[in-house]
Design a protein around this motif. Structure first.
Motif, PDB file in Angstrom:
ATOM      1  N   UNK A  19       0.752  -1.076  -0.006  1.00 25.75           N
ATOM      2  CA  UNK A  19      -0.026  -0.028   0.004  1.00 25.75           C
ATOM      3  C   UNK A  19       0.991   1.207   0.016  1.00 25.75           C
ATOM      4  N   UNK A  20       0.311   2.251  -0.513  1.00 26.67           N
ATOM      5  CA  UNK A  20       1.144   3.491  -0.555  1.00 26.67           C
ATOM      6  C   UNK A  20      -0.011   4.711  -0.398  1.00 26.67           C
ATOM      7  N   UNK A  21       0.560   5.853  -0.021  1.00 26.44           N
ATOM      8  CA  UNK A  21      -0.391   7.070   0.335  1.00 26.44           C
ATOM      9  C   UNK A  21      -1.664   6.956   1.004  1.00 26.44           C
ATOM     10  N   UNK A  22      -1.614   6.020   1.927  1.00 27.75           N
ATOM     11  CA  UNK A  22      -2.726   5.594   2.576  1.00 27.75           C
ATOM     12  C   UNK A  22      -2.432   5.905   4.125  1.00 27.75           C
ATOM     13  N   UNK A  23      -3.434   6.643   4.726  1.00 32.19           N
ATOM     14  CA  UNK A  23      -3.516   6.832   6.123  1.00 32.19           C
ATOM     15  C   UNK A  23      -4.847   6.237   6.944  1.00 32.19           C
ATOM     16  N   UNK A  24      -4.554   5.599   7.664  1.00 32.65           N
ATOM     17  CA  UNK A  24      -5.852   4.797   8.426  1.00 32.65           C
ATOM     18  C   UNK A  24      -5.886   5.682   9.968  1.00 32.65           C
ATOM     19  N   UNK A  25      -7.158   5.907  10.237  1.00 29.87           N
ATOM     20  CA  UNK A  25      -7.610   6.370  11.602  1.00 29.87           C
ATOM     21  C   UNK A  25      -8.393   5.647  12.250  1.00 29.87           C
ATOM     22  N   UNK A  26      -8.005   4.602  13.309  1.00 25.20           N
ATOM     23  CA  UNK A  26      -9.468   4.125  14.075  1.00 25.20           C
ATOM     24  C   UNK A  26     -10.152   4.985  14.498  1.00 25.20           C
ATOM     25  N   UNK A  27     -11.573   4.488  14.305  1.00 17.62           N
ATOM     26  CA  UNK A  27     -12.623   5.320  15.023  1.00 17.62           C
ATOM     27  C   UNK A  27     -13.464   4.479  16.150  1.00 17.62           C
ATOM     28  N   UNK A  28     -13.762   3.305  15.951  1.00 15.54           N
ATOM     29  CA  UNK A  28     -14.406   2.450  17.047  1.00 15.54           C
ATOM     30  C   UNK A  28     -13.856   0.985  16.952  1.00 15.54           C
ATOM     31  N   UNK A  29     -13.840   0.406  17.866  1.00 16.28           N
ATOM     32  CA  UNK A  29     -13.548  -0.930  18.133  1.00 16.28           C
ATOM     33  C   UNK A  29     -14.200  -1.447  19.302  1.00 16.28           C
ATOM     34  N   UNK A  30     -15.041  -2.504  18.912  1.00 21.58           N
ATOM     35  CA  UNK A  30     -15.763  -3.443  19.949  1.00 21.58           C
ATOM     36  C   UNK A  30     -15.044  -4.842  20.138  1.00 21.58           C
ATOM     37  N   UNK A  31     -14.748  -4.898  21.157  1.00 17.68           N
ATOM     38  CA  UNK A  31     -14.184  -6.210  21.679  1.00 17.68           C
ATOM     39  C   UNK A  31     -15.232  -7.288  22.430  1.00 17.68           C
ATOM     40  N   UNK A  32     -15.251  -8.496  21.996  1.00 11.31           N
ATOM     41  CA  UNK A  32     -15.743  -9.519  22.805  1.00 11.31           C
ATOM     42  C   UNK A  32     -14.885 -10.746  23.211  1.00 11.31           C
ATOM     43  N   UNK A  33     -14.695 -10.846  24.396  1.00 11.89           N
ATOM     44  CA  UNK A  33     -13.646 -11.658  24.685  1.00 11.89           C
ATOM     45  C   UNK A  33     -12.218 -11.823  23.974  1.00 11.89           C
ATOM     46  N   UNK A  34     -11.897 -10.451  24.114  1.00 11.03           N
ATOM     47  CA  UNK A  34     -10.624  -9.984  23.366  1.00 11.03           C
ATOM     48  C   UNK A  34     -10.655 -10.220  21.836  1.00 11.03           C
ATOM     49  N   UNK A  35     -11.771 -10.476  21.139  1.00  8.58           N
ATOM     50  CA  UNK A  35     -11.963 -10.698  19.631  1.00  8.58           C
ATOM     51  C   UNK A  35     -12.628  -9.572  19.265  1.00  8.58           C
ATOM     52  N   UNK A  36     -12.283  -8.920  17.960  1.00  9.63           N
ATOM     53  CA  UNK A  36     -12.755  -7.900  17.373  1.00  9.63           C
ATOM     54  C   UNK A  36     -14.199  -8.243  16.862  1.00  9.63           C
ATOM     55  N   UNK A  37     -15.193  -7.607  17.498  1.00  8.67           N
ATOM     56  CA  UNK A  37     -16.557  -7.860  16.926  1.00  8.67           C
ATOM     57  C   UNK A  37     -17.017  -6.835  15.824  1.00  8.67           C
ATOM     58  N   UNK A  38     -16.619  -5.589  16.018  1.00  5.86           N
ATOM     59  CA  UNK A  38     -16.861  -4.530  15.019  1.00  5.86           C
ATOM     60  C   UNK A  38     -15.592  -3.630  15.078  1.00  5.86           C
ATOM     61  N   UNK A  39     -15.008  -3.164  13.914  1.00 10.20           N
ATOM     62  CA  UNK A  39     -14.001  -2.135  13.796  1.00 10.20           C
ATOM     63  C   UNK A  39     -14.269  -1.263  12.681  1.00 10.20           C
ATOM     64  N   UNK A  40     -14.359   0.168  13.044  1.00 12.61           N
ATOM     65  CA  UNK A  40     -14.624   1.124  12.146  1.00 12.61           C
ATOM     66  C   UNK A  40     -13.527   2.001  12.103  1.00 12.61           C
TER      67      UNK A  40
END
Length: 125
Positions: A19-40
Motif C-alpha cells: 500500500x502507498x499514500x494511505x493513512x488509517x485512523x481507527x474510529x471505533x473498536x468493539x471487543x468481545x472476549x478479546x476478539x474484534x466484533x466490530x471495527x470502524x
C-alpha cells in the motif's frame, strides 16, 4: 459534547501489502472476549493511493465519502467507485483499492455485516 478528529493528521501511514499514500485512523473498536466484533476506521488515500491486494480477514464494507478511485475484487475486474458508493467484500475475498486523484472512505469490519438487507445492490455488468 466532545469533538474528535479522524483526518490524516491523527492517523498512521500504512504500507502493508504494498500500500502507498494511505493513512488509517481507527474510529471505533468493539471487543468481545478479546476478539474484534466490530471495527470502524477512516481511510484517507492521497493522489496515487493504493490499498495493496490482499484477502479480507472478515466481512468488510468500504464506504466512499469523498473522491473517486477503483476497486478490484474476486473477479479481478477494475471497477470505478466514487463518493456515495460502497463496496462489500466477504471473508477471504481478494481485493485492492486505488485512486488517481485521492479518496476518503469509512471502513466497517464485522462478522455481523449483511448490507444487502437494507441497501439496494448496484449490479455491475
Amino acid at each position: 459534547m466532545k469533538l474528535f478528529r479522524f483526518d490524516q493528521s491523527v492517523g498512521r501511514s500504512i504500507d502493508k501489502f504494498g500500500s502507498k499514500n494511505l493513512v488509517i485512523t481507527p474510529i471505533l473498536r468493539i471487543l468481545e472476549r478479546h476478539i474484534d466484533v466490530v471495527q470502524i476506521s477512516s481511510m484517507n488515500m492521497n493522489p496515487g493511493g493504493l490499498i495493496g491486494g490482499h484477502e479480507a480477514h472478515g466481512p468488510q464494507l468500504f464506504i466512499v465519502v469523498a473522491g473517486e478511485g477503483f476497486i478490484t475484487g474476486r473477479e479481478n475486474l477494475r471497477i470505478p467507485i466514487q463518493s456515495g458508493q460502497m463496496a462489500f467484500w466477504e471473508t477471504g475475498e481478494w481485493h485492492e483499492v486505488m485512486t488517481i486523484k485521492g479518496m476518503s472512505a469509512i471502513v466497517i469490519e464485522s462478522d455481523q455485516l449483511s448490507p444487502e438487507e437494507l441497501l439496494l445492490e448496484e449490479i455491475i455488468e
